[in-house]
Write a protein that holds these residues in place. Structure first.
Motif, PDB file in Angstrom:
ATOM      1  N   LYS A  71      -6.850 -38.745   9.269  1.00  0.00           N
ATOM      2  CA  LYS A  71      -5.594 -38.586  10.019  1.00  0.00           C
ATOM      3  C   LYS A  71      -4.625 -37.797   9.159  1.00  0.00           C
ATOM      4  CE  LYS A  71      -6.225 -43.070  12.297  1.00  0.00           C
ATOM      5  NZ  LYS A  71      -5.677 -44.444  12.496  1.00  0.00           N
ATOM      6  N   GLU A  72      -3.489 -37.435   9.750  1.00  0.00           N
ATOM      7  CA  GLU A  72      -2.474 -36.704   8.990  1.00  0.00           C
ATOM      8  C   GLU A  72      -2.113 -37.481   7.728  1.00  0.00           C
ATOM      9  OE1 GLU A  72      -1.325 -33.825   9.323  1.00  0.00           O
ATOM     10  OE2 GLU A  72      -1.896 -33.207  11.340  1.00  0.00           O
ATOM     11  N   GLY A  73      -2.289 -36.832   6.571  1.00  0.00           N
ATOM     12  CA  GLY A  73      -1.917 -37.452   5.311  1.00  0.00           C
ATOM     13  C   GLY A  73      -2.916 -38.459   4.800  1.00  0.00           C
ATOM     14  N   ASN A  74      -4.067 -38.582   5.438  1.00  0.00           N
ATOM     15  CA  ASN A  74      -5.059 -39.570   5.018  1.00  0.00           C
ATOM     16  C   ASN A  74      -6.444 -38.933   5.063  1.00  0.00           C
ATOM     17  OD1 ASN A  74      -6.493 -41.868   4.391  1.00  0.00           O
ATOM     18  ND2 ASN A  74      -6.457 -42.656   6.487  1.00  0.00           N
ATOM     19  N   ASP A  75      -7.049 -38.696   3.898  1.00  0.00           N
ATOM     20  CA  ASP A  75      -8.342 -38.029   3.805  1.00  0.00           C
ATOM     21  C   ASP A  75      -9.339 -38.940   3.093  1.00  0.00           C
ATOM     22  OD1 ASP A  75      -7.011 -35.872   4.886  1.00  0.00           O
ATOM     23  OD2 ASP A  75      -6.692 -34.906   2.946  1.00  0.00           O
ATOM     24  N   PRO A  76      -9.812 -39.988   3.761  1.00  0.00           N
ATOM     25  CA  PRO A  76     -10.730 -40.926   3.102  1.00  0.00           C
ATOM     26  C   PRO A  76     -12.096 -40.304   2.862  1.00  0.00           C
ATOM     27  CG  PRO A  76     -10.577 -41.437   5.429  1.00  0.00           C
ATOM     28  CD  PRO A  76      -9.566 -40.350   5.168  1.00  0.00           C
ATOM     29  N   THR A  77     -12.845 -40.883   1.935  1.00  0.00           N
ATOM     30  CA  THR A  77     -14.219 -40.453   1.668  1.00  0.00           C
ATOM     31  C   THR A  77     -15.156 -41.642   1.820  1.00  0.00           C
ATOM     32  OG1 THR A  77     -14.016 -40.853  -0.699  1.00  0.00           O
ATOM     33  CG2 THR A  77     -13.460 -38.646   0.095  1.00  0.00           C
TER      34      THR A  77
END
Length: 434
Positions: A71-77
């Motif tokens: 999501k906007e501002g959230n780049d999980p791995t």
């Protein structure tokens, strides 16, 4: 009279349908299995000299972008699981039994179509001992959306019998069992293919302690993709995506950034050029009609490529789709085999007998079947041309006579085809511009 004609037509349809059911069942319960030669099969479709082993390998690609939760501002791995099926030349005892593959029809099974398990026989031997003493070229196979690593066993078994190590991928979020949002397929398809090439090279490396140690020649690799697999292999081979691909990732910050690494003109993408890849086969590659490719990106493909398409493809498109990709890859030595009047299913196994059961959604049948072609005949023709093409580029075989044939198969029997059997096809060939 009209009523009698209608009654006769209905009876005839019933007879033909029942005959199709019986023939399909017989194809898997008697001696004829997927990939076997029909009486009119072309020359190079025959199985090779080796018996074939097969094994399942579970892999994990660590620290990948979790696009489905981006999501906007959230780049999980996350650590991305990938299962592959590997076919290879093998030593097989006289008492060994051939494999039975476990597969499903349907899509995910919850909110989409129910999953229906089925099995089918192969001509490989589960976990047989690999032949040693020689290195065999590597072939990596990528299925469509949705699909599985078992979608093209007629081809994977056939190539392994001819002295190739063949690894077919189950692309997570893209299989019958776990189909998920399309963005995962768009982002991960080329990444999965690159990862599997690297993992196969590791398995074959000296000291790997894998039973494939010393037999995998990853420096001679071919990549084969169908539909979304075609979308993936062309990118891995050098055709950078256009900036238009970002439209599919609106609101997904991580996705937009991650996919940009695979676009034309990106310095990071240019560094991904893989000299190990010597040949590409793209069945019905998707994306041209949706703005995924443009002229500049297609110029980046320089690896010899064999395209296979149906002239009525209603998924990837033909004139403005697959054929436009073929015409745009001006820097590659390339072929385009077209099955006239075929739609999109130019690559899979034939439909299983279970797909004919009353009450099933027709798409379970049309996941495999072509309305105008016998799937088994197409399978044989695919075996023939893929063998000729990758044999030329991975094994230096002189297969020119099978590839340099007249454009229209109706004019004259193509070399390697039995009399009167090479109808309804077109084969184009173009040399690289540079």
């Amino acid at each position: 009279m009209k009523f009698r004609a209608l009654l006769f037509s209905a009876s005839l349809i019933a007879i033909l349908f029942n005959g199709l059911t019986i023939n399909t069942v017989n194809a898997q319960t008697n001696d004829f299995l997927y990939g076997d030669q029909l009486p009119d099969a072309p020359e190079l479709s025959a199985r090779g000299e080796y018996k074939v082993g097969v094994k399942t390998v579970n892999l994990v690609n660590p620290n990948q972008v979790d696009i489905l939760n981006s999501k906007e501002g959230n780049d999980p791995t996350y650590d991305r699981p990938i299962t592959i099926e590997v076919w290879y030349p093998a030593n097989v005892g006289d008492d060994a039994k051939t494999v039975v593959y476990d597969e499903v029809m349907g899509t995910r099974g919850d909110s989409l179509r129910p999953l229906t398990p089925f099995t089918f026989k192969g001509r490989a031997y589960r976990d047989a001992t690999p032949k040693t003493g020689n290195k065999f070229p590597l072939v990596v196979v990528s299925h469509g959306y949705v699909g599985s690593r078992y979608l093209m066993t007629y081809l994977t078994e056939n190539l392994a019998s001819k002295g190739y190590i063949v690894a077919a991928i189950d692309h997570t979020d893209s299989t019958f069992k776990d189909a998920n949002a399309f963005q995962s397929t768009l982002l991960n398809r080329p990444k999965d293919i690159r990862f599997v090439i690297n993992e196969m090279e590791k398995m074959g490396a000296k000291g790997s302690k894998n039973n494939l140690e010393g037999v995998v020649d990853a420096n001679n690799t071919a990549i084969i993709g169908y539909s979304m697999g075609g979308y993936g292999v062309l990118n891995v081979g050098g055709a950078g995506y256009s900036a238009g691909l970002a439209q599919f990732f609106t609101g997904m910050t991580g996705g937009s950034t991650a996919i940009s690494v695979h676009t034309a003109g990106n310095a990071a993408y240019e560094k991904m050029t893989d000299a190990r890849i010597k040949a590409i086969v793209a069945f019905a590659p998707w994306g041209m009609e949706r703005g995924v490719w443009d002229a500049e990106g297609l110029k980046g493909l320089k690896t010899p490529t064999f395209f296979i398409a149906g002239s009525q493809d209603d998924i990837s498109g033909y004139e403005k789709g697959i054929k436009a990709i073929y015409e745009g890859t001006v820097n590659a030595d390339r072929y385009l085999l077209t099955y006239m009047n075929a739609r999109h299913n130019v690559a899979p196994n034939p439909p299983p007998a279970e797909a004919l059961a009353p009450g099933l959604h027709i798409d379970e049948y049309y996941r495999y079947a072509e309305p105008s072609w016998d799937q088994r005949k197409m399978n044989n023709i695919n075996q023939h041309f893929v063998t000729a093409f990758i044999g030329k580029h991975l094994k230096n075989q002189d297969n020119t006579k099978f590839l340099e044939v007249q454009k229209d198969s109706n004019e004259k029997d193509w070399t390697g085809f039995k009399p009167r059997s090479s109808t309804g096809m077109e084969l184009l060939h173009a040399q690289p511009a540079n």
